[in-house]
Design an enzyme around this catalytic site. Structure first.
Site, short mmCIF file in Angstrom:
data_model
loop_
_atom_site.label_atom_id
_atom_site.label_comp_id
_atom_site.label_asym_id
_atom_site.label_seq_id
_atom_site.Cartn_x
_atom_site.Cartn_y
_atom_site.Cartn_z
N LYS A 13 0.69 -1.31 0.01
CA LYS A 13 -0.06 -0.09 -0.15
C LYS A 13 0.75 1.41 -0.09
CE LYS A 13 -2.14 -1.15 3.66
NZ LYS A 13 -1.49 -2.18 4.28
N ARG A 88 -8.94 0.56 9.39
CA ARG A 88 -8.59 -0.56 9.96
C ARG A 88 -9.91 -1.24 10.65
NH1 ARG A 88 -2.96 0.20 9.16
NH2 ARG A 88 -1.80 -1.22 10.29
N ARG A 127 11.86 -6.07 4.85
CA ARG A 127 11.98 -4.57 4.53
C ARG A 127 12.82 -3.77 5.45
NH1 ARG A 127 5.69 -2.68 5.02
NH2 ARG A 127 5.74 -2.96 7.23
N ARG A 155 11.76 -1.75 10.97
CA ARG A 155 10.79 -1.46 12.03
C ARG A 155 10.80 -2.40 12.85
NH1 ARG A 155 5.45 0.02 8.63
NH2 ARG A 155 4.43 -1.20 10.47
N ARG A 166 -0.37 -9.30 13.25
CA ARG A 166 -0.96 -7.90 12.85
C ARG A 166 -1.69 -8.79 11.55
NH1 ARG A 166 4.55 -5.34 11.02
NH2 ARG A 166 3.25 -3.95 9.46
P1 AMP Z 1 1.23 0.41 9.49
O1 AMP Z 1 2.26 1.29 9.40
O2 AMP Z 1 -0.01 0.81 8.58
O3 AMP Z 1 1.65 -1.18 9.05
O4 AMP Z 1 0.77 0.30 11.00
C1 AMP Z 1 1.83 -0.08 11.99
C2 AMP Z 1 0.96 -0.41 13.32
O5 AMP Z 1 0.19 1.03 13.64
C3 AMP Z 1 -0.25 -1.06 13.41
O6 AMP Z 1 0.14 -2.51 13.55
C4 AMP Z 1 -1.21 -0.54 14.35
O7 AMP Z 1 -0.50 -0.90 15.49
C5 AMP Z 1 -1.16 0.80 14.19
N1 AMP Z 1 -1.93 1.40 13.04
C6 AMP Z 1 -1.68 2.11 12.03
N2 AMP Z 1 -3.01 2.42 11.57
C7 AMP Z 1 -3.84 2.13 12.25
C8 AMP Z 1 -5.34 2.33 12.21
N3 AMP Z 1 -5.94 2.93 11.33
N4 AMP Z 1 -5.81 1.89 13.28
C9 AMP Z 1 -5.41 1.22 14.38
N5 AMP Z 1 -4.19 0.82 14.57
C10 AMP Z 1 -3.48 1.51 13.66
#
Ligand code: AMP
Length: 208
Positions: A13, A88, A127, A155, A166
């Site tokens: 994404k 989400r 990554r 990360r 996740r």
């Molecule tokens: P990402 O960078 O999108 O992979 O998100 C990393 C982490 O941030 C996720 O595993 C969640 O803990 C948190 N996170 C990111 N976006 C959201 C969201 N819209 N709702 C809830 N948690 C989020």
């Protein structure tokens, strides 16, 4: 244009959003990036994200809304946005509808990028991110140039154990959103396996 880029962690994404920003002239809004920036700033809000993100759990909806609302108020998002990692949960999708409708806008398309779990694990564990710019590399498929090799980091949540967690969160809480948008005929499914430009072409076709 308000576009939701949908898919499990590691689907591509963020990578595809960077290209779409150029083509569509609207910013990428990644709640994950916003949360990491908030944590890095040491703010109280950022500290409240720590526990959830370190465990691969979703952050509670009420903590996400404030971030999103503030980001959407910025001038660059006045004509639309590419949502990456938001919504989400179904309540987050409902909140997005409310916020956008207050701006006389609505989600115009949901592009759902499909990639199987084994490949997601391979992509995420390899990554690496350049902290200064957020640029994303992969140790085998897209290695950073030699001069950046010591500047990229992994990360903390990009371990196999946390990817699996996740992914479970994705299946349980995020995937049901597709039905919510499908009822409105907004969803286009795209095969996310292939090289970057192949996937990009499929996304462009889904937006046409
Ligand atoms: P990402 O960078 O999108 O992979 O998100 C990393 C982490 O941030 C996720 O595993 C969640 O803990 C948190 N996170 C990111 N976006 C959201 C969201 N819209 N709702 C809830 N948690 C989020």
């Amino acid at each position: 244009m308000d576009l939701v880029l949908f898919g499990p962690p590691g689907a591509g994404k963020g990578t595809q959003a960077v290209r779409l920003v150029e083509n569509l002239g609207v910013p990428q809004i990644s709640t994950g990036d916003l949360m990491r920036a908030e944590r890095a700033s040491g703010s109280e809000l950022g500290k409240r994200f720590d526990d959830y993100m370190n465990k691969g759990q979703l952050v509670p909806d009420e903590l996400v809304v404030e971030l999103l609302t503030n980001r959407l108020k910025k001038d660059d998002a006045a004509k639309g946005a590419i949502f990456d990692g938001y919504p989400r949960t179904v309540p987050q999708a409902e909140t997005l509808d409310q916020i956008l409708s207050g701006l006389n806008r609505a989600v115009g398309r949901v592009v759902a990028i499909d990639v199987a779990l084994d490949e997601l694990i391979d992509r995420i564990v390899g990554r690496r991110v350049l902290v200064a710019t957020g640029q994303v590399f992969h140790i085998r498929y897209n290695p950073p140039p030699a001069e950046l090799a010591d500047k990229v980091v992994q990360r903390k949540d990009d371990t196999e154990e946390l990817v699996r967690k996740r992914y479970e969160e994705y299946l349980a809480k995020t995937k049901p959103i597709l039905d919510f948008y499908a009822k409105r005929g907004l969803v286009r499914e795209v095969n996310g396996v292939g090289d970057l430009s192949e996937v990009a072409q499929r996304i462009d076709a889904a937006l046409a």
